[in-house]
Design an enzyme around this catalytic site. Structure first.
Site, mmCIF file in Angstrom:
data_model
loop_
_atom_site.group_PDB
_atom_site.id
_atom_site.type_symbol
_atom_site.label_atom_id
_atom_site.label_comp_id
_atom_site.label_asym_id
_atom_site.label_seq_id
_atom_site.Cartn_x
_atom_site.Cartn_y
_atom_site.Cartn_z
ATOM 1 N N HIS A 39 -29.436 -44.590 3.282
ATOM 2 C CA HIS A 39 -29.820 -44.617 4.696
ATOM 3 C C HIS A 39 -30.967 -43.639 4.907
ATOM 4 O O HIS A 39 -30.839 -42.463 4.593
ATOM 5 C CB HIS A 39 -28.636 -44.219 5.590
ATOM 6 N N TYR B 72 -24.242 -41.852 15.932
ATOM 7 C CA TYR B 72 -23.496 -40.744 16.526
ATOM 8 C C TYR B 72 -23.635 -40.898 18.038
ATOM 9 O O TYR B 72 -24.737 -40.860 18.557
ATOM 10 C CB TYR B 72 -24.073 -39.400 16.082
ATOM 11 N N PRO C 237 -15.980 -32.709 10.635
ATOM 12 C CA PRO C 237 -16.693 -33.787 9.928
ATOM 13 C C PRO C 237 -17.968 -34.281 10.602
ATOM 14 O O PRO C 237 -18.639 -35.141 10.046
ATOM 15 C CB PRO C 237 -15.640 -34.900 9.893
ATOM 16 N N LYS D 134 -20.431 -32.861 5.950
ATOM 17 C CA LYS D 134 -20.786 -31.858 4.944
ATOM 18 C C LYS D 134 -19.688 -31.479 3.967
ATOM 19 O O LYS D 134 -19.970 -30.835 2.951
ATOM 20 C CB LYS D 134 -21.272 -30.586 5.661
ATOM 21 N N TYR E 275 -29.207 -32.491 7.790
ATOM 22 C CA TYR E 275 -28.345 -33.644 7.520
ATOM 23 C C TYR E 275 -28.527 -34.141 6.084
ATOM 24 O O TYR E 275 -27.552 -34.420 5.395
ATOM 25 C CB TYR E 275 -28.615 -34.778 8.512
HETATM 26 C C1 PHB Z 1 -17.811 -41.448 7.212
HETATM 27 O O1 PHB Z 1 -18.534 -42.404 6.855
HETATM 28 O O2 PHB Z 1 -16.602 -41.417 6.962
HETATM 29 C C2 PHB Z 1 -18.432 -40.339 7.979
HETATM 30 C C3 PHB Z 1 -19.760 -40.374 8.262
HETATM 31 C C4 PHB Z 1 -20.341 -39.335 8.984
HETATM 32 C C5 PHB Z 1 -19.567 -38.275 9.394
HETATM 33 C C6 PHB Z 1 -18.218 -38.234 9.083
HETATM 34 C C7 PHB Z 1 -17.645 -39.274 8.365
HETATM 35 O O3 PHB Z 1 -20.123 -37.272 10.095
#
Ligand code: PHB
Ligand code: APR
Length: 392
Positions: free
Chosen positions: A74, A203, A294, A298, A387
């Site tokens: 990505h 997000y 989460p 990270k 990120y």
């Molecule tokens: C996930 O794909 O499980 C995932 C992705 C981004 C995050 C947390 C979990 O910030």
């Protein structure tokens, strides 16, 4: 039964398995002890975002082939707020760096297969692991395996046994300083058998709370929504989950596809660091010594970064007797740990509805911050470089 090795590793999660593989490449003996079954650790659903540095290391270690085939690269992420989406272009803002979506359990599967391939000692379903003599020059790991009491004498113990393991507790009381914050919300996560509704992660900040659209494959969508930390799963029937996700993600010209939910769970949100990350001949890594919420994706990447530093220190120690890198292990890692704690705290604070925000003041600040991040090249670069993984 008594055996000897150079490094006794407790825990077959990403930290323990990556360390075991790096040490094998350096000609250093290690034994990995795991208290769960192979099937359990390979099926345990966790997050799935790999930083550029983690991807590069797994490739260098020769365990990246399936990740390269099945992982999804990505080059950006969407921040959605006020009912509108804004893309953060990682590649343009970081000089070509990106992330790879590849489930943590897939990384664990690849590392276990590689370890068993080269005959690396890995014991599953061990019981009652007890680290002893960590303040001496010859620590020991006592444990039971297949009902036999065993003793593993080591030069070094690597505590990679996660937040609820035994190694951190083996450090004498008072020798560790603990920093902890429990967030006043949790994440309800689902895995749905439906094609993802977006090619990249979303997000989402909404009045009803945070939501995250992620994915595992062209057939599997991973979704999260902010919920109350005391919520029980049975208070979230499928219909309520989908209705809440549709409401939070709502924006013109886009819709969320529904599908059978095949996995669900509620994860508490915690920020945790124990310092120092070393005591005597015990070196702690990953979730055994720090937890990040989460939101910044990270956890796994930080665990891998820890053991990379530890492996370099162990190589210097076992090849020359020089302990300088090992002595610097904790301080070296804690610099990245606190950077990552800050980024994860920042993302979590910016994107979640705060239960005590009764007059909406915080929500207004969050929207202003999100608008700044998406309209200022400097601010979006800061998010992007954190990120994809800071190059510390
Ligand atoms: C996930 O794909 O499980 C995932 C992705 C981004 C995050 C947390 C979990 O910030
Ligand atoms: N004896 C042996 N093994 C143990 C013990 C014990 N007493 N206690 C725990 N373990 C094992 C767990 O079963 C698990 O397989 O240690 C392993 C720790 O792995 P993780 O919890 O995955 O921790 P880590 O390797 O540090 O990876 C951190 O995992 O939880 C995610 O979000 C987190 O992505 C981050 C990553």
């Amino acid at each position: 039964m008594s055996e000897r090795t150079q490094v006794g590793i407790v825990g077959a999660g990403p930290a323990g398995l990556v360390l075991g593989h790096l040490l094998h490449g350096m000609g250093i003996e290690a034994v990995v002890l795991e208290d769960r079954s192979r099937e359990y650790v390979e099926r345990r659903i966790r997050a799935g975002v790999l930083e550029q540095g983690t991807v590069d290391l797994l490739k260098e270690m020769g365990v990246g082939a399936r990740m390269e085939r099945e992982g999804l690269v990505h080059e950006g992420v969407e921040l959605r707020f006020g009912g509108r989406g804004h893309r953060i272009d990682f590649v343009a803002l970081t000089g070509g760096r990106a992330i790879t979506i590849y489930g943590q359990q897939e990384v664990v599967k690849d590392l276990i297969a590689a370890r068993l391939d080269f005959g690396g000692p890995l014991l599953f379903e061990v019981e009652d692991v007890r680290p002893e003599g960590i303040e001496s020059g010859s620590p020991t790991l006592r444990f039971r395996h297949e009902a036999v009491e065993r003793e593993l004498r080591c030069d070094i113990v690597a505590g990679c046994d996660g937040h609820h393991g035994v190694c951190r507790d083996a450090v004498p009381a008072g020798a560790l300083t603990v920093h902890q914050r429990d967030w006043p919300f949790a994440w309800l996560g689902i895995l749905a058998e439906v094609a993802p509704s977006s090619d990249e992660l979303i997000y989402c900040h909404s009045e009803r709370g945070f939501a995250l659209h992620s994915l595992r494959s062209p057939e599997l969508t991973r979704l999260y929504l902010q919920c109350d930390p005391y919520d029980e799963l049975d208070s979230w029937p499928d219909a309520r989950i989908w209705e809440e996700l549709h409401t939070r993600f709502a924006t013109d010209g886009w819709s969320l596809a529904e599908g059978p939910i095949v996995e669900r769970g509620i994860t508490p949100m915690r920020s945790f660091v124990a310092e120092p990350m070393q005591h005597g001949r015990l070196y702690l890594a990953g979730d055994a010594v720090h937890i990040v919420p989460p939101t910044g994706a990270k956890g796994l990447n930080l665990a891998v970064a820890d053991v990379r530093v530890l492996a370099e220190g162990l190589e210097r120690f076992f090849s020359t007797g020089d302990q300088s890198l090992l002595r610097a292990y904790s301080d070296t890692c804690l610099r990245r740990v606190w950077h990552t704690q800050h980024f994860s705290w920042w993302m979590t604070s910016m994107l979640h509805r705060m239960p005590d925000d009764h007059d909406g003041f915080q929500a207004k600040l969050q929207l202003a911050q999100l608008d700044y991040v998406c309209s200022s090249p400097a601010a979006s670069t800061s998010l992007a470089e954190n990120y994809v993984g800071l190059q510390l």
